[in-house]
Design a protein around this motif. Structure first.
Motif, PDB file in Angstrom:
ATOM      1  N   SER A 365      10.491   0.445   3.340  1.00 47.74           N
ATOM      2  CA  SER A 365      10.829   0.109   1.951  1.00 47.74           C
ATOM      3  C   SER A 365      10.641  -1.382   1.730  1.00 47.74           C
ATOM      4  O   SER A 365      10.549  -2.164   2.682  1.00 47.74           O
ATOM      5  CB  SER A 365      12.276   0.506   1.623  1.00 47.74           C
ATOM      6  N   PHE A 393       4.366   6.289  -2.840  1.00 46.80           N
ATOM      7  CA  PHE A 393       5.649   5.585  -2.897  1.00 46.80           C
ATOM      8  C   PHE A 393       6.506   6.184  -4.010  1.00 46.80           C
ATOM      9  O   PHE A 393       6.046   7.010  -4.810  1.00 46.80           O
ATOM     10  CB  PHE A 393       5.423   4.097  -3.178  1.00 46.80           C
ATOM     11  N   PHE A 407       8.339   3.851   0.712  1.00 45.32           N
ATOM     12  CA  PHE A 407       6.994   4.281   1.080  1.00 45.32           C
ATOM     13  C   PHE A 407       7.036   5.671   1.699  1.00 45.32           C
ATOM     14  O   PHE A 407       7.927   5.982   2.509  1.00 45.32           O
ATOM     15  CB  PHE A 407       6.372   3.290   2.063  1.00 45.32           C
TER      16      PHE A 407
END
Length: 437
Positions: A365, A393, A407
């Motif tokens: 992230s 994402f 992600f």
């Protein structure tokens, strides 16, 4: 339009403040909006010079001194703060004035006078003025020092394309309270020439400069405007607004506003520009009532904005559309409604030096921090790898100042570009993302 705010590998060096809702908002007239864009810096009220410059950026240059270090910062309308440069000299006590040379009057685009208090402490006075310039590469040059224990100087100044003889330069007035009010000029070679050792309006034995500007509209009766609050006088502690002409000839003064006791009115700073929403009238900070006043050419004062705390410096942008005001709570931006800046990226996490890949453990992230609460969805963001292929994402945090990017697969050892479009908007007023491509 979309604006790439950076790649996952770009180091965001911008710093700044997040305005707190607990501060009381100053009151401005209908049709205008005010917001705090920076906190109190260096535990002092900063000196200001609004700028619009291709080399430096847009916003306001601030200057303040703490423990002998004078720091010059650019504060953008969004509240993003970056340090331009610092000047270290243990003798310096405070910044008298900072000016941005928007008209290319003299080499060096930022000019400042820094003052050391004199050794005579009853009362204290400015012993030495140090004059410096800063160019767009951050190079600082000390141009001169003026003053001594026996000849004290604490110079305020105005840059001007015309000193009165067609030549560019600057006009200096000493605001020291114990050694007269020296009037001097400086030409293109940074050579200071004293024109009058004690330059005061008729009937005055001292002038304490609080605001000093060139008159760009010519309706106030002189080439320069001077806000004088001689509040340490034993005989006439009062405030007056003067016009000043003929600096090369020693100065000719005329009163715009009649003297009034410092207990009723005490000036902090003034500015006037030719055009724009703030054009055509003098704005002046008044420290007894902590407000901004407009001053008509006949000297009439009208309250324009209220609710400040320890108000002092004021500067209007060259286009006349932004007013920056410094008080003890920080820095305020006043603009016509509908012309407020949108949110901007304040920082990203993680961050690495520009152009280098992410190293270490894979990341799942990332976080983007904005200058204010923002509204967004997944459609406002795209992420690609170094080959331009999309990266899966999702985003969360809409309504706050934080965008959390998760992600689908952990990222490592590569460069990924995050692009945030200006479809992302302020949660408060719907303004789109503020960007400079």
């Amino acid at each position: 339009m979309q604006s790439a705010v950076g790649s996952m590998s770009v180091a965001f060096v911008m710093t700044g403040s997040i305005a707190t809702a607990s501060l009381a908002q100053p009151s401005v007239p209908a049709g205008f909006a005010v917001r705090r864009i920076a906190p109190n810096l260096d535990n002092s009220v900063v000196e200001l010079s609004a700028i619009q410059s291709a080399a430096f950026g847009e916003g306001v240059v601030t200057a303040s001194t703490s423990s002998g270090v004078t720091t010059f910062r650019l504060i953008e309308p969004t509240g993003v703060i970056s340090v331009i440069e610092s000047f270290a000299d243990s003798r310096v006590d405070y910044v008298q004035r900072v000016r941005f040379d928007s008209d290319d009057v003299l080499p060096g685009e930022i000019h400042a006078t820094l003052v050391e208090f004199g050794a005579n402490t009853s009362p204290p006075g400015g012993q030495t003025t140090i004059y410096i310039t800063i160019d767009s590469d951050g190079n600082i040059v000390k141009r001169f020092e003026s003053g001594s224990i026996d000849d004290e100087r604490a110079y305020d100044f105005v840059l001007t394309p015309d000193l009165g003889d067609g030549s560019p330069g600057a006009v200096f007035l000493d605001r020291d309270g114990t050694d007269g009010t020296s009037l001097a000029t400086m030409g293109a070679g940074f050579s200071l020439s004293e024109r009058e050792a004690d330059s005061n309006p008729a009937g005055n034995n001292d002038t304490d400069v609080e605001g000093f500007r060139e008159d760009p509209i010519g309706t106030y009766g002189g080439a320069f405007l001077l806000a004088d609050s001689d509040c340490n006088s034993a005989t006439f502690p009062d405030s007056t607004l003067w016009s000043l002409s003929d600096p090369l000839g020693g100065g000719s003064y005329a009163s715009i506003a009649s003297p009034i006791a410092c207990t009723l009115r005490r000036y902090g700073d003034l500015d006037v520009v030719a055009a724009g929403s703030f054009g055509g009238v003098v704005y002046i900070t008044e420290q007894v009532a902590n407000e901004i006043q407009q001053v008509a050419p006949d000297g009439t004062h009208t309250t324009w904005a209220t609710g400040f705390a320890g108000i002092d410096a004021l500067s209007i942008s060259p286009d006349g559309e932004s007013m920056y005001v410094a008080d003890l709570n920080g820095l305020w931006l006043i603009r016509p409604e509908g012309n407020e800046p949108g949110p901007a990226v304040l920082a990203v996490d993680p961050t690495t030096p520009t152009g280098s890949p992410i190293t270490g453990d894979p990341i799942t992230s990332a976080r983007v921090i904005f200058t204010e609460p923002v509204t967004f969805t997944d459609t406002d963001v795209t992420i690609t790898d170094r080959f331009g292929s999309p990266v899966a994402f999702n985003v969360s945090g809409s309504g706050s100042q934080f965008m959390i990017i998760g992600f689908a697969q952990a990222l490592s050892n590569d460069v990924h570009t995050v692009t945030i479009g200006d479809t992302l908007t302020s949660a408060a007023n719907g303004q789109p993302l503020y960007c400079d491509n």
